[in-house]
Design a protein around this motif. Sequence first.
Motif, PDB file in Angstrom:
ATOM      1  N   SER A 139       0.849  -1.284   0.059  1.00  0.00           N
ATOM      2  CA  SER A 139       0.088   0.138  -0.056  1.00  0.00           C
ATOM      3  C   SER A 139       0.829   1.469   0.043  1.00  0.00           C
ATOM      4  O   SER A 139       0.305   2.278   0.225  1.00  0.00           O
ATOM      5  CB  SER A 139      -0.918   0.118   1.254  1.00  0.00           C
ATOM      6  N   GLY A 179      -3.177  -0.894 -11.887  1.00  0.00           N
ATOM      7  CA  GLY A 179      -3.021  -2.411 -11.855  1.00  0.00           C
ATOM      8  C   GLY A 179      -2.945  -2.908 -10.389  1.00  0.00           C
ATOM      9  O   GLY A 179      -3.327  -1.960  -9.141  1.00  0.00           O
ATOM     10  N   LYS A 180      -2.558  -3.996 -10.144  1.00  0.00           N
ATOM     11  CA  LYS A 180      -2.168  -4.430  -8.864  1.00  0.00           C
ATOM     12  C   LYS A 180      -1.206  -3.804  -7.851  1.00  0.00           C
ATOM     13  O   LYS A 180      -0.313  -3.569  -8.812  1.00  0.00           O
ATOM     14  CB  LYS A 180      -1.681  -5.900  -8.912  1.00  0.00           C
ATOM     15  N   PRO A 181      -1.484  -3.682  -6.722  1.00  0.00           N
ATOM     16  CA  PRO A 181      -0.138  -2.534  -6.130  1.00  0.00           C
ATOM     17  C   PRO A 181       1.130  -3.250  -6.031  1.00  0.00           C
ATOM     18  O   PRO A 181       2.043  -2.515  -6.363  1.00  0.00           O
ATOM     19  CB  PRO A 181      -0.865  -2.772  -4.557  1.00  0.00           C
ATOM     20  N   GLN A 182       1.090  -4.396  -6.312  1.00  0.00           N
ATOM     21  CA  GLN A 182       2.390  -5.076  -6.285  1.00  0.00           C
ATOM     22  C   GLN A 182       3.321  -4.843  -7.355  1.00  0.00           C
ATOM     23  O   GLN A 182       4.348  -4.955  -7.551  1.00  0.00           O
ATOM     24  CB  GLN A 182       2.544  -6.565  -5.753  1.00  0.00           C
ATOM     25  N   GLU A 183       2.544  -4.626  -8.400  1.00  0.00           N
ATOM     26  CA  GLU A 183       3.057  -4.443  -9.850  1.00  0.00           C
ATOM     27  C   GLU A 183       3.627  -3.232 -10.092  1.00  0.00           C
ATOM     28  O   GLU A 183       3.987  -2.825 -11.292  1.00  0.00           O
ATOM     29  CB  GLU A 183       2.187  -5.032 -10.864  1.00  0.00           C
TER      30      GLU A 183
END
Length: 395
Positions: A139, A179-183
């Motif tokens: 986050s 997109g996805k937070p990790q990406e």
Amino acid sequence: MDLTYSPAERAFQTDVRDFLAENLPPALSQKVNARRELTKDDMERWHAILNARGWLAGPWPKAFGGQGWGPIEQHIFEEECCLAGAPRIVPFGLKMLGPVLMKFGTPEQQATYLPRILDGTDWWCQGYSEPGAGSDLASLKTRAERDGDDYVINGQKTWTTLGQHANRIFCLVRTKADGKPQEGISFVLVDLDTPGIEMRPIRLIEGGHEVNEVFFTDVRVPVTNRVGAENEGWTIAKFLLGHERTNIAGVGFSVQALEQVKQLAGKVMRGGQPLIQNTLFAARLARIEAELEAMKITNLRMLARAAQGDRLGAEPSMLKIKGTEIRQAINDLARRALGPAAAPFPSEDLDGNLPIAPEGHAYDAASYFNNRKISIYGGSNEIQRNILAKGMMQR
């Protein structure tokens, strides 16, 4: 699975003990055993002694200036250092960034930064946690926007351990918002002298200055300071945290601290007898000792597997949970043994109105409060349990 040391490993253990007996300054070990705060000079002095012997970065490959120690040798070295009262090796450059650069860094980054970690030119700190992104690290909000050959960084990091001593920081920054937070996360190296960086101390409950918050305002960092590909920093973050969580278990720290509690309980008198003979206290002590022995065996099993090339997966999370819980339990037991003398002030600060802690235990209360953090940082123990549950479901 053989959980005993081989003749070569026992010989190495003897070499480490002899080295510590001859080279560990008594003033440093006394300070460590009394749990007093170490200065930057204290830590750098010990690093220099180890580096002169070639043991500062023992697990590093020989090509990068290490000894190529395997997991067993590393465990022996760390445990013997703990038992001797040696200062802990500051992990950020040596145990975190170093392995990251060896695996993900460019040859230029490796040639530039690895020697500077070894000789003490660079002191690194870690820029991971933020006010709204701790265990939920994905986050994070600190932004790094591309501007030609630079990233422009804006945001805040917090709980930056020993940042007041550092001249460089490795950071996770957001380089993509969708997109996805990790990406959308990248891993960058930042010189703390860069304009736009402000570091403020965070005072802890016992009065110490160990952690900081760092503010970035339009900080320009060369794109060449990025490690790995853009938006693929999450892979590096997970790799680094695996190293951090294994180290957090602290088997050697617990062995040494428990022995100190035993000695303290043998001196403190309650009801006309040494506290160690008190049934309730002795039962608490025995339970912790049994859990510590079980963790030591588990740790050796994992080390043996790692030495054989097995991938450990989620097991370091288990060591992190048990290791931190045991260390906190030992801190609590020491506080109980001290009783009223466990007031959270060192003996030289008292005005005579409170009991004074026995020699070597004036800072036990400060250690108790400070170590409440160890089950939180590196990914809270609740997060570690989620990792273990997920690992079991995938089997």
